[in-house]
Structures are given as C-alpha cells and as structure tokens.
Scaffold this motif. Structure first.
Motif, PDB file in Angstrom:
ATOM      1  N   LEU A   1      37.920 -34.903 -60.521  1.00 40.97           N
ATOM      2  CA  LEU A   1      37.821 -34.849 -59.058  1.00 40.97           C
ATOM      3  C   LEU A   1      37.320 -36.177 -58.489  1.00 40.97           C
ATOM      4  CD1 LEU A   1      36.243 -31.293 -58.592  1.00 40.97           C
ATOM      5  CD2 LEU A   1      38.658 -31.929 -58.533  1.00 40.97           C
ATOM      6  N   ALA A   2      36.452 -36.850 -59.247  1.00 35.54           N
ATOM      7  CA  ALA A   2      35.864 -38.085 -58.744  1.00 35.54           C
ATOM      8  C   ALA A   2      36.770 -39.293 -58.975  1.00 35.54           C
ATOM      9  CB  ALA A   2      34.517 -38.323 -59.418  1.00 35.54           C
ATOM     10  N   THR A   3      37.717 -39.156 -59.922  1.00 35.01           N
ATOM     11  CA  THR A   3      38.628 -40.268 -60.208  1.00 35.01           C
ATOM     12  C   THR A   3      39.520 -40.538 -58.999  1.00 35.01           C
ATOM     13  OG1 THR A   3      38.623 -39.736 -62.552  1.00 35.01           O
ATOM     14  CG2 THR A   3      40.459 -41.083 -61.743  1.00 35.01           C
ATOM     15  N   GLY A   4      39.548 -41.772 -58.572  1.00 32.44           N
ATOM     16  CA  GLY A   4      40.331 -42.141 -57.382  1.00 32.44           C
ATOM     17  C   GLY A   4      39.544 -42.026 -56.093  1.00 32.44           C
ATOM     18  N   VAL A   5      38.354 -41.436 -56.172  1.00 33.94           N
ATOM     19  CA  VAL A   5      37.519 -41.317 -54.967  1.00 33.94           C
ATOM     20  C   VAL A   5      36.296 -42.230 -55.079  1.00 33.94           C
ATOM     21  CG1 VAL A   5      36.209 -39.777 -53.472  1.00 33.94           C
ATOM     22  CG2 VAL A   5      38.281 -38.947 -54.577  1.00 33.94           C
ATOM     23  N   LEU A   6      35.500 -42.022 -56.105  1.00 27.92           N
ATOM     24  CA  LEU A   6      34.325 -42.876 -56.271  1.00 27.92           C
ATOM     25  C   LEU A   6      34.745 -44.243 -56.779  1.00 27.92           C
ATOM     26  CD1 LEU A   6      31.719 -40.496 -57.978  1.00 27.92           C
ATOM     27  CD2 LEU A   6      32.005 -41.004 -55.545  1.00 27.92           C
ATOM     28  N   ILE A   7      34.110 -45.285 -56.256  1.00 23.26           N
ATOM     29  CA  ILE A   7      34.348 -46.643 -56.742  1.00 23.26           C
ATOM     30  C   ILE A   7      33.002 -47.345 -56.870  1.00 23.26           C
ATOM     31  CG2 ILE A   7      36.708 -46.937 -55.881  1.00 23.26           C
ATOM     32  CD1 ILE A   7      35.565 -48.345 -53.439  1.00 23.26           C
TER      33      ILE A   7
ATOM     34  N   LEU B   1      36.397 -33.154 -54.351  1.00 22.08           N
ATOM     35  CA  LEU B   1      35.169 -33.674 -54.952  1.00 22.08           C
ATOM     36  C   LEU B   1      33.939 -33.103 -54.242  1.00 22.08           C
ATOM     37  CD1 LEU B   1      33.612 -35.463 -56.887  1.00 22.08           C
ATOM     38  CD2 LEU B   1      33.932 -37.375 -55.294  1.00 22.08           C
TER      39      LEU B   1
ATOM     40  N   ARG C   1      25.752 -45.672 -60.878  1.00 24.52           N
ATOM     41  CA  ARG C   1      24.866 -45.272 -59.789  1.00 24.52           C
ATOM     42  C   ARG C   1      24.686 -43.765 -59.819  1.00 24.52           C
ATOM     43  NH1 ARG C   1      28.274 -44.120 -54.996  1.00 24.52           N
ATOM     44  NH2 ARG C   1      30.361 -44.806 -55.483  1.00 24.52           N
TER      45      ARG C   1
ATOM     46  N   ASP D   1      30.345 -45.526 -50.978  1.00 25.62           N
ATOM     47  CA  ASP D   1      31.230 -46.308 -51.846  1.00 25.62           C
ATOM     48  C   ASP D   1      32.313 -45.447 -52.474  1.00 25.62           C
ATOM     49  OD1 ASP D   1      30.046 -49.013 -51.683  1.00 25.62           O
ATOM     50  OD2 ASP D   1      28.294 -47.941 -52.419  1.00 25.62           O
TER      51      ASP D   1
ATOM     52  N   ASP E   1      29.988 -49.954 -56.414  1.00 23.60           N
ATOM     53  CA  ASP E   1      29.539 -50.570 -55.165  1.00 23.60           C
ATOM     54  C   ASP E   1      29.440 -52.083 -55.249  1.00 23.60           C
ATOM     55  OD1 ASP E   1      27.346 -50.677 -56.770  1.00 23.60           O
ATOM     56  OD2 ASP E   1      26.018 -49.552 -55.461  1.00 23.60           O
TER      57      ASP E   1
ATOM     58  N   ALA F   1      41.345 -42.974 -50.548  1.00 27.09           N
ATOM     59  CA  ALA F   1      41.288 -41.581 -51.024  1.00 27.09           C
ATOM     60  C   ALA F   1      41.700 -40.651 -49.884  1.00 27.09           C
ATOM     61  CB  ALA F   1      39.877 -41.250 -51.497  1.00 27.09           C
TER      62      ALA F   1
END
Lengths: 161, 80
Positions: free
Chosen positions: B45-51, A38, B23, A25, B53, A30
């Motif tokens: 680093l996770a901003t814009g990558v993780l979304i 990341l 999660r 997810d 679910d 990206a």
C-alpha cells in the motif's frame, strides 16, 4: 520549482473525538486510490474509525531553477489604441534601476522615455494616425556585475480589430 | 495550575527507502494484537505513495514496528 506532497488521515476515536495525522513526503503523483488505501491500512492498526483522507500539494517557486536574478515582471498600466499614443508599463525587477532596451516585431516606431526608471512610457507610431495593430514588445534588462540578463515580453493591445 | 502529565499509546513504524534513509510514522491509539503480517501487508500500500524526504527516493518497505508509550509533561510556568 519543487513540489512537496503530504496527506492527512482523518479519523475519530471511540468517544467521537476527531484525530488527524499528517503523513508527509509522499509521491505528488500518487492517486487518490493509492492514498486512501494506505490511509485505511495505517488506520487499521488503530482502534480509530476511518473518516477521510486529504491530499495536500505544496509548490515552492523560489527554489532550484528559478533564479530571481532572471526575473522581470511587466504590468501594463495604460494601453494604446491609436498611433502616437503612449503605453505605460511598470517594470518590477530585482535591484537598482537599470536602462532597459525595447524591441518588437512589425513596422513600428517607438519613442521611449523612462528607460532607466521602473516605469516605461512608450509612444507607438505605426505609419501615421489612426488605430494600430497589437504590439508585442520585448523588454530586456542588461547584465551587470550584480545581476544577470532578464527578458520579458508584453503585448500592448491596439485599436484595430 | 499544576503540571499535567499525559501518556498515550502508539504504534511506531519505521519506513525504509532505497537510498538508505528511513523515517518513522507514529499512529496513536493502536489496537492490540498487531502482527508482523499486518505490517508487511502495508508494504504494497505504501509503495508508490511514500517517498524519502531527502532525495524523493522510492519506498523499500517497513523495517520495524513497535508499540510505544509517549509521556508528555506540560510544566506549569505561571507565576506562583
């Protein structure tokens, strides 16, 4: 259509054993720089050595807006080159056979058989004998109590250059 | 074959999302001495990558992190 994306973080431990973690997810948009940053950041929390990252995109066509009741796939089996020839078109669609209707553009005449099977035979006549122009036909399945109307187009290549 | 028990060390991160969902991400073989600042440094680093679910909601930050031990026991189901 829905799109799911994830990435694999590949690393190895102090013995050289390969380790792979899947981070699910993620934003399908990206870019690789964001993903690698990341992945390296997460890996920095471990004693493992970073090796690589792989982005995976999965597209699922059978959800959301794509309704199979609207689908019809034509496959041209035989082409035509001259007026009077018959093109054969196999139709795939959901449910029982239904009577299809055919329309098209230009000055041409159809002699259609097999309208209530899934194989259409269409003799195309274009003002006498000889090579014909390409013909684009619109094939329509009528709406029934079980299925919605479906339309597709198929182009039959004629013999005129 | 006897039952086999293995224990692995992990660091577990709890990612939060704008819609309230969260999660976990588990990383095996963590190094010692991970700090709060180390975890917070991952936010950008996770901003814009993780979304999220559920509704693809935006990432809002890591909310927690902990060292955990996971013990796995594989039972011997072969005939005696």
């Amino acid at each position: 259509m829905s799109t799911k994306a994830s990435f694999y973080l590949n690393s190895k431990d102090s013995t050289g054993k390969a380790i792979q973690r899947s981070i699910t997810d993620i934003n399908p948009d990206a870019n690789k720089y964001q993903i690698v940053a990341l992945a390296k950041g997460l890996n920095a929390l471990t004693n493992n050595t970073y090796v690589s990252s792989t982005k995976v995109i999965r597209e699922d066509l059978q959800v959301d807006t794509d309704d199979p009741q609207f689908w019809i796939w034509p496959t041209l089996i035989t082409d035509v080159t001259e007026s009077g020839d018959s093109a054969e078109i196999e139709l795939n669609y959901l449910g029982d056979t239904r009577t299809v209707s055919v329309s098209g553009e230009g000055a041409m005449y159809y002699n259609i058989s097999g309208q209530n099977t899934k194989t259409l035979k269409i003799a195309i006549e274009e003002g006498g004998s000889g090579p014909i122009n390409d013909q684009t036909l619109v094939i329509t399945l009528p709406e029934t109590d079980k299925y919605k109307k479906a339309t597709t187009t198929v182009t039959i290549k004629g013999g005129k250059s | 074959m006897p039952d086999v028990t293995t224990t692995t060390d992990n660091v577990r991160l709890v990612a939060g999302f704008v819609d309230g969902d969260e999660r976990t991400i588990r990383m095996p073989n963590p190094r010692t001495g991970i700090t709060k600042a180390d975890i917070q440094a991952l936010d950008s680093l996770a901003t814009g990558v993780l979304i999220g679910d559920k509704y693809s909601s935006d990432f809002s930050g890591f909310k927690a992190a902990s060292y955990i031990k996971i013990t796995k026991k594989v039972f011997d189901l072969s005939n005696a």
